[in-house]
Design an enzyme around this catalytic site. Structure first.
Site, PDB file in Angstrom:
ATOM      1  N   SER A  35      25.072  35.880  28.459  1.00 12.81           N
ATOM      2  CA  SER A  35      24.909  37.379  28.445  1.00 12.81           C
ATOM      3  C   SER A  35      26.033  38.320  28.840  1.00 12.81           C
ATOM      4  O   SER A  35      25.992  39.690  28.711  1.00 12.81           O
ATOM      5  CB  SER A  35      23.512  37.730  28.973  1.00 12.81           C
ATOM      6  OG  SER A  35      22.397  37.356  27.993  1.00 12.81           O
TER       7      SER A  35
ATOM      8  N   LYS B 137      27.572  40.938  26.595  1.00 19.89           N
ATOM      9  CA  LYS B 137      26.948  42.146  26.351  1.00 19.89           C
ATOM     10  C   LYS B 137      27.832  43.287  27.003  1.00 19.89           C
ATOM     11  O   LYS B 137      27.586  44.423  26.559  1.00 19.89           O
ATOM     12  CB  LYS B 137      25.563  42.249  26.943  1.00 19.89           C
ATOM     13  CG  LYS B 137      24.641  41.707  25.973  1.00 19.89           C
ATOM     14  CD  LYS B 137      23.204  41.261  26.845  1.00 19.89           C
ATOM     15  CE  LYS B 137      22.521  40.196  25.894  1.00 19.89           C
ATOM     16  NZ  LYS B 137      21.453  39.388  26.762  1.00 19.89           N
TER      17      LYS B 137
ATOM     18  N   SER C 279      19.006  43.210  29.884  1.00 18.43           N
ATOM     19  CA  SER C 279      19.913  42.138  29.000  1.00 18.43           C
ATOM     20  C   SER C 279      18.945  41.801  27.944  1.00 18.43           C
ATOM     21  O   SER C 279      18.944  40.615  27.376  1.00 18.43           O
ATOM     22  CB  SER C 279      20.000  40.955  30.074  1.00 18.43           C
ATOM     23  OG  SER C 279      21.114  40.136  29.277  1.00 18.43           O
TER      24      SER C 279
ATOM     25  N   LYS D 146      27.345  43.120  34.543  1.00 13.90           N
ATOM     26  CA  LYS D 146      26.362  42.402  33.673  1.00 13.90           C
ATOM     27  C   LYS D 146      26.231  40.731  34.315  1.00 13.90           C
ATOM     28  O   LYS D 146      27.432  40.295  34.500  1.00 13.90           O
ATOM     29  CB  LYS D 146      26.766  42.301  32.321  1.00 13.90           C
ATOM     30  CG  LYS D 146      25.780  41.676  31.404  1.00 13.90           C
ATOM     31  CD  LYS D 146      24.610  42.737  31.200  1.00 13.90           C
ATOM     32  CE  LYS D 146      23.508  42.009  30.423  1.00 13.90           C
ATOM     33  NZ  LYS D 146      22.840  40.960  31.453  1.00 13.90           N
TER      34      LYS D 146
END
Length: 382
Positions: free
Chosen positions: A60, A63, A120, A227
């Site tokens: 993730s 992102k 997320s 993130k």
């Protein structure tokens, strides 16, 4: 179209010490993650590296690029935070982490961006991709184009959210680069540093609680983002940034075996950076730095401002002189849109470039009329 003016302003800043001989001593930090990097956000200097160009699945952390394209669209005026986004079946059908969007409902960009940054949310990523680009495929194309623009040579994106798929990879170095770029946008700051929040989703208006997957937001002083990521293939990944004073650092760790390990590694890297280095700000974003004279423009004196903050990183306790040079372009073609690069500030040490920032105009520049040009000729004769 443009060439650099022959006159360059060089200023010896003897009162402003700097030393760029950074001790990149990897043996001083014990990092268990497969790949890791510590980078200064202001200058891009690398302070620690371990397998930084190894191509790995980012989960993730993908992102970061998705959010970058969203905030660029916001800052350019292409979209607005209160825009309503229609949720498709494709978006709502995403597995993994999500905020449980339903087909046919409408959500604001603000809600979707919050879902991506805090929780997320894979479904929110797809919804924003479809809204900005028309399709996920076209948005992924935008992601890869942006990666090339930023010099991310170890990267290929296949989706918007990092769900496992063949040929989707990046590196610790590339993640640091795109994280650094994302952090330039003030719009994203409140989303990246939100610890807990909630959103209302679905046709039945269900309240969904959000808790930030980046635990450093609560537990590390000065955290500014960025993130987390996890899949069985990628293991535990993290891009973590923090700021203390003018010193802004980003630490990336990929392939940690456990979640605590990634946070421990990132904290160790950031602690090392803050203990040994500090940033000096030479100018702030939007500071007036130079004046460009354009005889054929409506306004012949054009103020040039710094596009971003200009900082240089020094090792604590060091002291050496450096030189700042201001360069402006000579006779650019008119007309020009506001925000056009028309010069650059460069900082040197021993003839080595250690920092730079673009100079841009703040408003559109149009050609002078025939009457204006005639009046200037008359004024010069008188």
């Amino acid at each position: 179209m443009k060439k650099m003016a022959s006159i360059v302003v060089a200023i010896l800043l003897s009162i402003m010490p700097i030393n760029i001989a950074f001790a990149n001593n990897n043996s001083t930090i014990n990092i268990s993650s497969k790949s890791a990097i510590l980078m200064d956000v202001g200058s891009g200097q690398i302070l620690y590296e371990k397998n930084i160009h190894e191509k790995l699945p980012p989960a993730s952390v993908t992102k970061v690029m998705t959010m970058l394209l969203v905030v660029e669209a916001l800052d350019s005026g292409k979209i607005k935070l209160n825009d309503n986004v229609q949720i498709t079946g494709n978006a709502s059908g995403m597995g993994g982490s999500q905020i449980f969007l339903e087909p046919g409902e409408a959500q604001t960009v603000d809600t979707l961006l919050k879902g991506i940054a805090v929780a997320s949310a894979n479904d929110a990523c797809v919804a924003m991709a479809e809204y900005i680009a028309g399709s996920v495929e076209d948005f992924v194309g935008m992601m890869n184009t942006k990666a090339k623009e930023l010099g991310m040579k170890d990267t290929n994106f296949v989706n918007t959210n990092g769900l496992p798929v063949e040929n989707h990879y990046t590196s610790a170095y590339d993640i640091a680069i795109m994280s650094k770029e994302l952090l330039k946008h003030d719009t994203i700051n409140k989303y990246l540093t939100t610890w807990m929040d909630k959103v209302v989703v679905g046709k039945k208006q269900v309240t969904v609680g959000l808790a930030n997957t980046n635990k450093m937001v609560k537990h590390y002083q000065g955290t500014t983002g960025v993130k987390t990521g996890f899949t069985q293939q990628a293991k535990y990944c993290l891009s973590a940034s923090a700021k203390r004073g003018d010193t802004h650092l980003v630490a990336v760790t990929l392939g940690a075996q456990t979640s605590p390990e990634r946070f421990k590694d990132a904290s160790s890297l950031l602690n090392f950076g803050f203990a040994n280095y500090e940033s000096i700000k030479l100018c702030s974003k939007d500071d007036n730095v130079a004046t460009l004279t354009l005889d054929k423009a409506e306004e012949n004196k054009i103020n040039l401002v710094a596009k971003d903050d200009l900082t240089v990183l020094i090792k604590k306790g060091s002291s050496k002189d450096f030189v700042k040079k201001i360069k402006v372009y000579d006779n650019p073609n008119l007309p020009l849109k506001g925000g056009t690069k028309l010069g650059q500030v460069e900082v040197y040490k021993d003839k080595k470039l250690i920092g730079k920032v673009d100079l841009v105009n703040t408003k559109d520049i149009n050609k002078a009329s025939y009457i204006q040009m005639l009046q200037r000729v008359i004024d010069s004769m008188l």
